[in-house]
Design a protein around this motif. Sequence first.
Motif, PDB file in Angstrom:
ATOM      1  N   VAL A   1       0.849  -1.192   0.000  1.00  0.00           N
ATOM      2  CA  VAL A   1       0.000   0.000   0.000  1.00  0.00           C
ATOM      3  C   VAL A   1       0.885   1.242   0.000  1.00  0.00           C
ATOM      4  CG1 VAL A   1      -1.793   1.272   1.252  1.00  0.00           C
ATOM      5  CG2 VAL A   1      -1.757  -1.227   1.339  1.00  0.00           C
ATOM      6  N   VAL A   2       0.517   2.219  -0.829  1.00  0.00           N
ATOM      7  CA  VAL A   2       1.214   3.509  -0.841  1.00  0.00           C
ATOM      8  C   VAL A   2       0.210   4.594  -0.471  1.00  0.00           C
ATOM      9  CG1 VAL A   2       2.386   5.217  -2.295  1.00  0.00           C
ATOM     10  CG2 VAL A   2       2.931   2.786  -2.558  1.00  0.00           C
ATOM     11  N   LEU A   3       0.558   5.371   0.564  1.00  0.00           N
ATOM     12  CA  LEU A   3      -0.228   6.535   0.944  1.00  0.00           C
ATOM     13  C   LEU A   3       0.365   7.723   0.192  1.00  0.00           C
ATOM     14  CD1 LEU A   3      -0.459   5.940   4.802  1.00  0.00           C
ATOM     15  CD2 LEU A   3      -2.134   5.354   3.059  1.00  0.00           C
ATOM     16  N   ASP A   4      -0.476   8.421  -0.558  1.00  0.00           N
ATOM     17  CA  ASP A   4       0.031   9.410  -1.509  1.00  0.00           C
ATOM     18  C   ASP A   4      -0.563  10.796  -1.331  1.00  0.00           C
ATOM     19  OD1 ASP A   4       1.176  10.544  -3.877  1.00  0.00           O
ATOM     20  OD2 ASP A   4      -0.702  10.122  -4.916  1.00  0.00           O
ATOM     21  N   ASN A   5       0.320  11.785  -1.180  1.00  0.00           N
ATOM     22  CA  ASN A   5      -0.114  13.181  -1.185  1.00  0.00           C
ATOM     23  C   ASN A   5       0.602  13.947  -2.301  1.00  0.00           C
ATOM     24  OD1 ASN A   5       2.461  13.456  -0.181  1.00  0.00           O
ATOM     25  ND2 ASN A   5       1.890  14.837   1.481  1.00  0.00           N
ATOM     26  N   GLN A   6       1.155  13.192  -3.257  1.00  0.00           N
ATOM     27  CA  GLN A   6       1.924  13.799  -4.345  1.00  0.00           C
ATOM     28  C   GLN A   6       1.224  13.674  -5.698  1.00  0.00           C
ATOM     29  OE1 GLN A   6       5.749  11.881  -4.129  1.00  0.00           O
ATOM     30  NE2 GLN A   6       6.297  12.914  -2.239  1.00  0.00           N
TER      31      GLN A   6
ATOM     32  N   ILE B   1      -3.585   4.981  -1.882  1.00  0.00           N
ATOM     33  CA  ILE B   1      -4.549   5.688  -1.046  1.00  0.00           C
ATOM     34  C   ILE B   1      -4.141   7.157  -0.961  1.00  0.00           C
ATOM     35  CG2 ILE B   1      -5.561   5.878   1.255  1.00  0.00           C
ATOM     36  CD1 ILE B   1      -4.988   2.846   1.566  1.00  0.00           C
ATOM     37  N   PRO B   2      -4.930   8.043  -1.576  1.00  0.00           N
ATOM     38  CA  PRO B   2      -4.582   9.467  -1.508  1.00  0.00           C
ATOM     39  C   PRO B   2      -4.938  10.071  -0.151  1.00  0.00           C
ATOM     40  CG  PRO B   2      -6.527   9.130  -2.856  1.00  0.00           C
ATOM     41  CD  PRO B   2      -6.086   7.776  -2.396  1.00  0.00           C
ATOM     42  N   TYR B   3      -4.177  11.072   0.225  1.00  0.00           N
ATOM     43  CA  TYR B   3      -4.489  11.851   1.424  1.00  0.00           C
ATOM     44  C   TYR B   3      -4.018  13.281   1.192  1.00  0.00           C
ATOM     45  CZ  TYR B   3       0.414  11.760   2.995  1.00  0.00           C
ATOM     46  OH  TYR B   3       1.775  11.919   3.098  1.00  0.00           O
ATOM     47  N   SER B   4      -4.533  14.219   2.006  1.00  0.00           N
ATOM     48  CA  SER B   4      -4.111  15.607   1.822  1.00  0.00           C
ATOM     49  C   SER B   4      -3.308  16.123   3.018  1.00  0.00           C
ATOM     50  CB  SER B   4      -5.304  16.506   1.530  1.00  0.00           C
ATOM     51  OG  SER B   4      -6.290  16.325   2.516  1.00  0.00           O
ATOM     52  N   ASP B   5      -3.884  16.170   4.196  1.00  0.00           N
ATOM     53  CA  ASP B   5      -3.183  16.765   5.338  1.00  0.00           C
ATOM     54  C   ASP B   5      -2.257  15.774   6.041  1.00  0.00           C
ATOM     55  OD1 ASP B   5      -4.475  19.144   4.851  1.00  0.00           O
ATOM     56  OD2 ASP B   5      -6.125  18.688   6.209  1.00  0.00           O
ATOM     57  N   SER B   6      -2.831  14.820   6.738  1.00  0.00           N
ATOM     58  CA  SER B   6      -2.062  13.857   7.519  1.00  0.00           C
ATOM     59  C   SER B   6      -2.353  12.446   7.012  1.00  0.00           C
ATOM     60  CB  SER B   6      -2.453  13.958   8.994  1.00  0.00           C
ATOM     61  OG  SER B   6      -1.925  12.872   9.722  1.00  0.00           O
ATOM     62  N   TYR B   7      -1.342  11.612   7.013  1.00  0.00           N
ATOM     63  CA  TYR B   7      -1.515  10.221   6.584  1.00  0.00           C
ATOM     64  C   TYR B   7      -2.060   9.336   7.703  1.00  0.00           C
ATOM     65  CZ  TYR B   7       3.127   9.956   8.782  1.00  0.00           C
ATOM     66  OH  TYR B   7       4.183  10.060   9.648  1.00  0.00           O
ATOM     67  N   ILE B   8      -2.129   9.837   8.926  1.00  0.00           N
ATOM     68  CA  ILE B   8      -2.539   9.017  10.071  1.00  0.00           C
ATOM     69  C   ILE B   8      -3.972   8.485   9.901  1.00  0.00           C
ATOM     70  CG2 ILE B   8      -2.952   9.003  12.572  1.00  0.00           C
ATOM     71  CD1 ILE B   8      -0.003   9.067  11.964  1.00  0.00           C
ATOM     72  N   GLY B   9      -4.931   9.338   9.602  1.00  0.00           N
ATOM     73  CA  GLY B   9      -6.323   8.907   9.426  1.00  0.00           C
ATOM     74  C   GLY B   9      -6.487   7.869   8.324  1.00  0.00           C
ATOM     75  N   PRO B  10      -5.974   8.145   7.101  1.00  0.00           N
ATOM     76  CA  PRO B  10      -6.078   7.158   6.027  1.00  0.00           C
ATOM     77  C   PRO B  10      -5.366   5.832   6.355  1.00  0.00           C
ATOM     78  CG  PRO B  10      -5.594   9.302   5.112  1.00  0.00           C
ATOM     79  CD  PRO B  10      -5.490   9.435   6.604  1.00  0.00           C
ATOM     80  N   LEU B  11      -4.253   5.896   7.076  1.00  0.00           N
ATOM     81  CA  LEU B  11      -3.546   4.675   7.470  1.00  0.00           C
ATOM     82  C   LEU B  11      -4.441   3.798   8.332  1.00  0.00           C
ATOM     83  CD1 LEU B  11      -1.033   2.852   7.960  1.00  0.00           C
ATOM     84  CD2 LEU B  11      -0.482   4.376   9.884  1.00  0.00           C
ATOM     85  N   PHE B  12      -5.033   4.385   9.377  1.00  0.00           N
ATOM     86  CA  PHE B  12      -5.848   3.583  10.293  1.00  0.00           C
ATOM     87  C   PHE B  12      -7.196   3.195   9.678  1.00  0.00           C
ATOM     88  CE2 PHE B  12      -2.643   5.194  13.209  1.00  0.00           C
ATOM     89  CZ  PHE B  12      -2.292   4.008  13.821  1.00  0.00           C
ATOM     90  N   SER B  13      -7.719   3.995   8.773  1.00  0.00           N
ATOM     91  CA  SER B  13      -8.935   3.599   8.047  1.00  0.00           C
ATOM     92  C   SER B  13      -8.662   2.355   7.206  1.00  0.00           C
ATOM     93  CB  SER B  13      -9.415   4.730   7.130  1.00  0.00           C
ATOM     94  OG  SER B  13      -9.896   5.792   7.895  1.00  0.00           O
ATOM     95  N   TYR B  14      -7.532   2.340   6.519  1.00  0.00           N
ATOM     96  CA  TYR B  14      -7.159   1.175   5.704  1.00  0.00           C
ATOM     97  C   TYR B  14      -6.998  -0.061   6.591  1.00  0.00           C
ATOM     98  CZ  TYR B  14      -4.472  -2.121   2.997  1.00  0.00           C
ATOM     99  OH  TYR B  14      -4.042  -3.282   2.393  1.00  0.00           O
ATOM    100  N   LEU B  15      -6.262   0.076   7.700  1.00  0.00           N
ATOM    101  CA  LEU B  15      -6.038  -1.070   8.588  1.00  0.00           C
ATOM    102  C   LEU B  15      -7.353  -1.608   9.144  1.00  0.00           C
ATOM    103  CD1 LEU B  15      -2.882   0.212  10.501  1.00  0.00           C
ATOM    104  CD2 LEU B  15      -2.961  -1.639   8.804  1.00  0.00           C
ATOM    105  N   LYS B  16      -8.251  -0.704   9.528  1.00  0.00           N
ATOM    106  CA  LYS B  16      -9.551  -1.132  10.067  1.00  0.00           C
ATOM    107  C   LYS B  16     -10.356  -1.862   8.995  1.00  0.00           C
ATOM    108  CE  LYS B  16     -13.261   0.531  12.956  1.00  0.00           C
ATOM    109  NZ  LYS B  16     -13.741   1.641  13.767  1.00  0.00           N
ATOM    110  N   GLU B  17     -10.345  -1.331   7.776  1.00  0.00           N
ATOM    111  CA  GLU B  17     -11.059  -1.958   6.663  1.00  0.00           C
ATOM    112  C   GLU B  17     -10.549  -3.381   6.408  1.00  0.00           C
ATOM    113  OE1 GLU B  17     -10.656  -1.258   1.961  1.00  0.00           O
ATOM    114  OE2 GLU B  17     -11.297   0.523   3.076  1.00  0.00           O
TER     115      GLU B  17
ATOM    116  N   TYR C   1      -6.674   6.290  18.211  1.00  0.00           N
ATOM    117  CA  TYR C   1      -6.676   4.926  17.681  1.00  0.00           C
ATOM    118  C   TYR C   1      -6.253   3.876  18.715  1.00  0.00           C
ATOM    119  CZ  TYR C   1      -6.778   7.932  13.646  1.00  0.00           C
ATOM    120  OH  TYR C   1      -7.127   8.926  12.761  1.00  0.00           O
ATOM    121  N   LEU C   2      -5.776   4.314  19.863  1.00  0.00           N
ATOM    122  CA  LEU C   2      -5.221   3.378  20.842  1.00  0.00           C
ATOM    123  C   LEU C   2      -6.251   2.413  21.422  1.00  0.00           C
ATOM    124  CD1 LEU C   2      -2.638   5.651  22.697  1.00  0.00           C
ATOM    125  CD2 LEU C   2      -2.204   3.859  20.996  1.00  0.00           C
TER     126      LEU C   2
END
Length: 190
Positions: A57-62, A76-92, A113-114
């Motif tokens: 998986v690549v998290l991309d803001n470029q 997986i695109p993201y704009s501000d922080s990669y933290i939310g998209p990372l944990f959304s992917y893991l949960k999915e 997320y803890l």
Amino acid sequence: MSSHHIVRENQEPALFIANPDCLVDEYLNQLLEWSPTIITLAEHYESLKAREIKIDVVLDNQGLESHVLEEHISLIPYSDSYIGPLFSYLKEKNNFAVNILTDIVEIALYLPYLGDFNINLINNKGKTLFVKKYEKWLPKGFNLFIELEEGKLGEMQNLKPLGDRDYAVLNDGFVSIPQQESYFIISEEL
């Protein structure tokens, strides 16, 4: 006699490489042995590919085009922080454990997320855990760094203070820190 390990999908923690240069290859190779799901940022994709590390998986803001990636890789695109998209992917993917290679050890990023995830931060300084309670068998002389945001940890077993937040294990055996109301940071040497 050989040993065979059967690893079911999502049984092992995923590996998120936020900074590929914060851990020596010897330890990185140990993490890769179990074939975890490997996630990284777009800016590290080419260098990890050159090191023959198989990215899932690549998290991309470029603004990467998916055709520049190998076929099996999720983008997986993201704009501000990669933290939310990372944990959304893991949960999915029903993967609730992740090892993160990073030099940034900050509990505030991970607090939301803890409750659902087991998160370990790993770098050359050690392995950092966010816990409310700690119990583990450790050898004599093993070093721990403990950081508590508020209050006191209570009665710690088998630890002696070395400095402000540094502790050493007194004897081979279990180390324990009692249950806390809020999460604290504990870092183990590698």
